[in-house]
Scaffold this active site. Structure first.
Site, short mmCIF file in Angstrom:
data_model
loop_
_atom_site.label_atom_id
_atom_site.label_comp_id
_atom_site.label_asym_id
_atom_site.label_seq_id
_atom_site.Cartn_x
_atom_site.Cartn_y
_atom_site.Cartn_z
N ARG A 55 -54.38 -6.53 -34.69
CA ARG A 55 -55.35 -5.74 -33.89
C ARG A 55 -55.74 -4.52 -34.70
NH1 ARG A 55 -55.02 -4.05 -27.56
NH2 ARG A 55 -55.55 -6.25 -27.41
N THR A 77 -51.33 -8.14 -24.76
CA THR A 77 -51.64 -9.03 -25.88
C THR A 77 -50.44 -9.16 -26.81
OG1 THR A 77 -53.94 -8.35 -25.72
CG2 THR A 77 -53.29 -9.45 -27.75
N LYS A 100 -51.67 4.71 -45.90
CA LYS A 100 -51.85 5.10 -47.30
C LYS A 100 -53.13 4.49 -47.86
CE LYS A 100 -46.87 4.73 -47.98
NZ LYS A 100 -45.87 3.87 -48.63
N HIS A 160 -62.45 -10.31 -29.01
CA HIS A 160 -61.06 -10.49 -28.59
C HIS A 160 -60.91 -11.97 -28.20
CE1 HIS A 160 -57.17 -9.74 -27.13
NE2 HIS A 160 -57.37 -8.69 -26.36
C1 NCD Z 1 -58.43 -5.52 -23.25
C2 NCD Z 1 -58.60 -5.10 -24.69
O1 NCD Z 1 -57.65 -4.65 -25.35
O2 NCD Z 1 -59.70 -5.27 -25.16
N1 NCD Z 1 -57.11 -5.68 -22.84
C3 NCD Z 1 -56.42 -6.80 -23.16
O3 NCD Z 1 -56.27 -7.17 -24.31
N2 NCD Z 1 -55.93 -7.52 -22.14
C4 NCD Z 1 -59.28 -4.80 -22.30
C5 NCD Z 1 -59.36 -3.30 -22.33
O4 NCD Z 1 -58.70 -2.62 -23.10
O5 NCD Z 1 -60.13 -2.80 -21.50
#
Ligand code: NCD
Length: 317
Positions: free
Chosen positions: A107, A57, A86, A141
């Site tokens: 993320r 990603t 912090k 996601h």
């Molecule tokens: C996934 C995630 O991070 O949710 N991976 C990704 O972004 N391609 C899937 C996972 O971690 O299983």
């Protein structure tokens, strides 16, 4: 005409028009990668702030931004390396970061407690620039969903009128959650086949949503009893070990949905096998040479797809 996307924190922010426009751009980029030099995002800067591990990603977002002539500043391990350590307020952090870049890719390991506060929503509230959710804990996601739909569009020629199988951890798998929402609301006439033991079955709320949208779905506990021959696209996922509160619960379902060659061969010749990756043991290496395997292509599609997405968010239609 709907407004172009200003941010993307949930599949709920998307309309089919957005997907089609992003896919058109992504297809153009895919066909011209390595042939054309782009500078449409010259002097634009992306901040990537990741508080959970990531390979595909983050790198595909960054590669996409650089390919379009933009720049990137990256904070990995943001839980320790940024002021999140912090306990800086999310709203403050995003307000401040807005002075340094034009788009923020985020993320976060969202927990139930944070969810009440709605971390992604707070980020959007604080930010003066677009925020993109690159995965929030076990919830959503949305950009992986765009990658998944783009892959299906290219490999099957359509994202409607398909039978989609989803196997593995349907409870904690955020890509599954976003995909199910998108397949129900943004696509038409898809039949869903869910394959998982009951401990990691699709959350009840999502099943209720499918019922209310009139989407046909079935549930099976394992590959053994699932109607694999009906499936056009099988989406395999790993058990999200890091999200189980009690590792004994993980041990109880470990090895539950392993796609052996025997199961893969039960599928039609033109079916495809996807996986968001990383894989653990649910997708043995022996499947890599199976004619249905498309998961490495899927990961590669993430690059042009995210070029199309960033272009859309920063430059509009
Ligand atoms: C996934 C995630 O991070 O949710 N991976 C990704 O972004 N391609 C899937 C996972 O971690 O299983």
């Amino acid at each position: 005409m709907v407004e172009p996307l200003r941010y993307l924190i949930s599949v709920d922010d998307l309309e089919r028009e957005h997907c089609d426009a992003i896919f058109d751009h992504a297809t153009y980029y895919l066909e011209n990668l390595g042939k054309v030099e782009w500078d449409v995002l010259r002097r634009k800067r992306m901040l990537t702030i990741f508080a959970e591990p990531s390979t595909r990603t983050r790198m595909s977002f960054e590669a996409a931004m650089l390919e379009l002539g933009g720049q990137v500043i990256s904070a990995q391990d943001a839980m320790v390396s940024s002021s999140f350590a912090k306990e800086e307020k999310i709203k403050d952090a995003f307000r401040v970061m807005s002075a340094y870049g034009h788009i923020i890719v985020f993320r976060y390991n969202d927990t139930e407690k944070d969810r009440e506060k709605g971390v992604m929503k707070l980020a959007v509230k604080g930010a003066l620039v677009p925020v993109v959710n690159a995965g929030d804990g076990p919830y959503e996601h949305p950009t992986q969903t765009l990658v998944d739909l783009f892959t299906i569009q290219h490999e099957k020629g359509r994202i409607d009128n398909l039978t989609i199988g989803m196997a593995g951890d349907l409870y904690y798998g955020r890509t599954v959650h976003s995909d199910v929402k998108a397949l129900a609301r943004l696509c038409h006439n898809n039949r869903m086949i869910f394959i998982s033991p009951s401990q990691v079955a699709l959350p009840g709320k999502l099943k209720e949503m499918l019922v209310s949208q009139g989407v046909q779905f079935e549930e099976y506990a394992s590959f053994r009893e699932a109607p694999l021959r009906d499936i056009d696209c099988l989406y395999v996922t790993r058990l999200q070990k890091e999200r189980f509160d009690d590792l004994r619960e993980f041990e109880a379902v470990k090895g539950c949905c392993v796609l052996t060659s025997e199961y893969a061969e039960r599928m039609n010749d033109d079916a495809i096998i996807l996986h968001p990756l990383p894989r653990v043991d649910e997708l043995p290496e022996s499947i890599d040479s199976n004619k249905r395997a498309r998961y490495f292509e899927q990961a590669a599609y993430g690059f042009p797809l995210r070029m199309g997405l960033i272009r859309h968010i920063l430059l509009g239609w």
